[in-house]
Scaffold this motif. Structure first.
Motif, short mmCIF file in Angstrom:
data_model
loop_
_atom_site.label_atom_id
_atom_site.label_comp_id
_atom_site.label_asym_id
_atom_site.label_seq_id
_atom_site.Cartn_x
_atom_site.Cartn_y
_atom_site.Cartn_z
N HIS A 4 -22.59 27.12 1.43
CA HIS A 4 -22.56 26.31 0.21
C HIS A 4 -23.22 27.47 -0.98
O HIS A 4 -22.36 27.75 -2.09
CB HIS A 4 -23.58 25.29 -0.51
N ALA A 23 -20.97 25.55 -11.60
CA ALA A 23 -21.58 24.10 -11.20
C ALA A 23 -20.20 22.75 -11.21
O ALA A 23 -20.26 22.38 -10.72
CB ALA A 23 -22.93 23.61 -12.41
N HIS A 27 -18.22 21.31 -8.70
CA HIS A 27 -18.76 19.77 -8.81
C HIS A 27 -20.19 19.46 -8.38
O HIS A 27 -19.85 18.78 -7.78
CB HIS A 27 -17.64 18.77 -7.88
N THR A 28 -20.98 20.19 -9.20
CA THR A 28 -22.51 20.26 -8.75
C THR A 28 -23.52 20.20 -9.93
O THR A 28 -22.90 20.15 -11.08
CB THR A 28 -22.96 21.00 -7.95
N SER A 29 -24.58 20.22 -9.61
CA SER A 29 -25.13 20.75 -10.70
C SER A 29 -25.89 21.46 -11.42
O SER A 29 -25.95 22.49 -10.35
CB SER A 29 -26.66 20.07 -10.97
N GLY A 32 -28.99 23.18 -9.12
CA GLY A 32 -28.47 23.47 -8.04
C GLY A 32 -27.82 24.51 -7.21
O GLY A 32 -28.65 25.35 -6.37
#
Length: 318
Positions: A4, A23, A27-29, A32
């Motif tokens: 990741h 991001a 497809h994440t923040s 993050g």
């Protein structure tokens, strides 16, 4: 460290250090992504990115080496997946081809049809774009194989092989004054309005270079990426067309294109090489090799493998 974190670093570089866009692509923040990159930097004991406040400004010198290493790791991760697919489901999967409009329209229908006969359970995904976009799709592993005339040879992350040689052709209504001339010179064309390709497509750079060498400025009145569009505007009398040789099928010259006068222009603009390309270090599934052989009897599986391994000079025969 984990995959990741590697993906986040790789995507941050792809998105020109914009973590918000990275991001979105993953497809994440955004927090993050930022946290995972900082954790990787702390584990490695170096800064991959130089920052101004919370904003990433550039890749550091050690960061450049890290990014290159991550790129190699991610290529091998992709190769592991393709090896498993190749031996587990040899006759299924997706062949992703990145190419230009001219190649997709005039060159690929035959080979794609033959591949479908051989592999009925393989899906063909055709991505069209400019030559530079084709190169980028290969680099980003959106495509397994790329086909274009420009850009592919100039990318260090790709390996490419000559596919076929072609020349430009002049097209004009049969009633045009130049259609009566036995030999058309560049000086003749410099006096006429021209309809041809956008600068990044289909050998346009060679057309511009030929005029520049003669210290002439071509009167280009319309640029397009589609050869059929160029033909359409030539028929309206807008100007003389300059198109790729493959856009003039011999059968069509006797039927739908019979109204056009066609003149080979290789002596005016030189020869062009269409190329097939692959990402350096990529593992190719069997149907990718088979498709390459369907493109040309020059492109054997053995030749492609040697080129990928750096054991062959791609342009040795040209």
């Amino acid at each position: 460290m984990n995959l990741h974190q590697f993906r986040f670093v790789q995507e941050a570089v792809r998105q020109k250090l914009n973590l918000t866009e990275a991001a979105k692509a993953l497809h994440t923040s955004q927090p993050g992504v930022s946290k995972a990159i900082i954790e990787l930097e702390e584990e490695l004991g170096i800064e991959i990115f130089a920052r101004h406040g919370k904003r990433i400004k550039r890749v550091t010198e050690p960061g450049t080496a890290v990014v290159e290493c991550i790129d190699r790791i991610m290529v091998e991760i992709g190769n592991l997946k393709r090896i498993a697919q190749n031996y587990g489901n040899q006759d299924t999967g997706t062949l992703s081809i990145a190419t230009t409009h001219t190649q997709a329209r005039y060159v690929l229908p035959g080979p794609i049809s033959k591949l479908r006969e051989r592999y009925p359970h393989v899906t063909i995904s055709l991505h069209q774009g400019s030559p530079s976009e084709v190169a980028q799709m290969l680099q980003d592993e959106v495509a397994d194989i790329g086909i274009a005339t420009e850009s592919l040879q100039d990318n260090d992350n790709l390996v490419s092989l000559p596919f076929y040689e072609w020349q430009h052709m002049l097209i004009m209504p049969k009633t045009h004054a130049l259609a009566q001339k036995q030999t058309i010179h560049l000086e003749d064309l410099a006096m006429e309005p021209l309809v041809t390709y956008h600068p990044s497509f289909a050998g346009r750079s060679k057309i511009d270079l030929a005029f520049a060498q003669k210290k002439r400025v071509p009167k280009i009145v319309l640029e397009a990426i589609d050869s059929d569009v160029i033909k359409t505007y030539v028929r309206t009398g807008l100007g003389i067309g300059i198109v790729a040789e493959v856009a003039l099928d011999p059968t069509q010259l006797q039927t739908t294109d019979a109204d056009l006068h066609v003149v080979p222009a290789g002596e005016l603009f030189g020869q062009n090489l269409a190329r097939v390309a692959f990402k350096r270090g990529a593992y190719l599934r069997n149907f990718v090799y088979d498709f390459t052989e369907l493109l040309s009897d020059r492109l054997s599986k053995n030749l492609v493998q040697k080129t990928l391994q750096g054991k062959f000079a791609p342009d040795a025969d040209y």
